[in-house]
Design an enzyme around this catalytic site. Structure first.
Site, PDB file in Angstrom:
ATOM      1  N   VAL A 158      26.977-117.211  62.008  1.00 32.26           N
ATOM      2  CA  VAL A 158      26.912-118.611  63.067  1.00 32.26           C
ATOM      3  C   VAL A 158      26.150-119.880  63.026  1.00 32.26           C
ATOM      4  CG1 VAL A 158      27.082-119.776  65.361  1.00 32.26           C
ATOM      5  CG2 VAL A 158      27.035-117.603  65.163  1.00 32.26           C
ATOM      6  N   CYS A 159      27.061-120.985  62.577  1.00 32.84           N
ATOM      7  CA  CYS A 159      26.940-122.189  61.755  1.00 32.84           C
ATOM      8  C   CYS A 159      26.970-123.289  62.858  1.00 32.84           C
ATOM      9  CB  CYS A 159      28.359-122.494  60.938  1.00 32.84           C
ATOM     10  SG  CYS A 159      27.723-124.310  59.508  1.00 32.84           S
ATOM     11  N   LEU A 160      25.233-123.548  63.230  1.00 31.50           N
ATOM     12  CA  LEU A 160      25.449-124.739  63.928  1.00 31.50           C
ATOM     13  C   LEU A 160      24.156-125.251  63.811  1.00 31.50           C
ATOM     14  CD1 LEU A 160      26.258-125.660  67.639  1.00 31.50           C
ATOM     15  CD2 LEU A 160      24.653-123.424  68.400  1.00 31.50           C
TER      16      LEU A 160
END
Length: 230
Positions: A158-160
């Site tokens: 996940v890219c957050l």
């Protein structure tokens, strides 16, 4: 007359001798009788003392064991902070938190069902791990559901931003959950993990949206089948 007195005297002497002989025997009998009683009483007292000591030893042994167990179960700083976060957390609508092991507060599951946007009504599962260095390091998040999304790759990474360079100790678990929900409401093509999806979203948003709908219905995108979520 003399002879009678002599006989009486002898009888008295014999009686005295018998009484004297009987006296030690009686005393001996008393000694024999009382000795077992004294021994029995002493043994009884000793037994009571032994039982009392054993009971005392057992009590301290139990207290020591409880103290040891209590010490071994003492929460570490990460657990204390995670517990505080969860106690104060207001879970966004469409999100649910569950624990596989209620004694392990540092590992839990999160389900997200967006209430709006392209991914509305589909449910996505996440695994969240809180590191022992929390809150100085961010939680580790993995998406367990295969999804066609610019900010989630096909391996579940996940890219957050708040899970990386923008993380601060003042942020909490609730912030992370809210950020994950926001990814589904507002995908961000400018910071992608699935670069093909992100580029398509920039170049041709309608085709991107069509791909999202097709993937949620269990269709194929670029020769990859996605699970049916709607």
């Amino acid at each position: 007359m003399f002879r009678l007195k002599e006989l009486q005297k002898k009888q008295q002497q014999q009686q005295q001798q018998q009484q004297q002989a009987a006296a030690p025997a009686t005393n001996g009998t008393d000694a024999v009788t009382t000795e077992p009683t004294d021994v029995k009483r002493q043994n009884s007292n000793d037994l009571k003392e032994i039982r009392k000591q054993k009971s005392k030893d057992s009590y301290f042994s139990l207290k020591t064991k409880q103290s040891s167990e209590s010490g071994s179960k003492r929460a570490n700083p990460a657990e204390l902070r995670a517990q505080k976060d969860i106690d104060e957390m207001e879970v966004p609508t469409g999100c649910a938190v569950s624990f596989k092991d209620t004694n392990d507060i540092l590992n839990f599951n999160l389900s997200i069902t967006p209430t709006d946007g392209l991914y509305q009504s589909a449910t996505f599962q996440f695994t969240i791990n809180i590191p022992s260095t929390y809150p100085y390091d961010p939680p580790k998040v993995h998406c367990d559901t295969l999804v066609y999304h610019p900010n989630i790759d096909l391996e579940g990474h996940v890219c957050l931003n708040i899970l990386r360079q923008d993380w601060m100790p003042v942020l909490n678990i609730g912030t992370v959950i809210f950020g994950l929900m926001t990814l589904f409401l507002e995908p961000n093509p400018d910071d992608p993990l699935n670069k093909d999806a992100a580029q398509l979203m920039i170049d041709n948003k309608k085709t991107f949206e069509a791909n999202v709908r097709q993937s949620l219905r269990g269709g194929y995108i670029s020769n990859r089948q996605f699970p049916k979520l709607l």
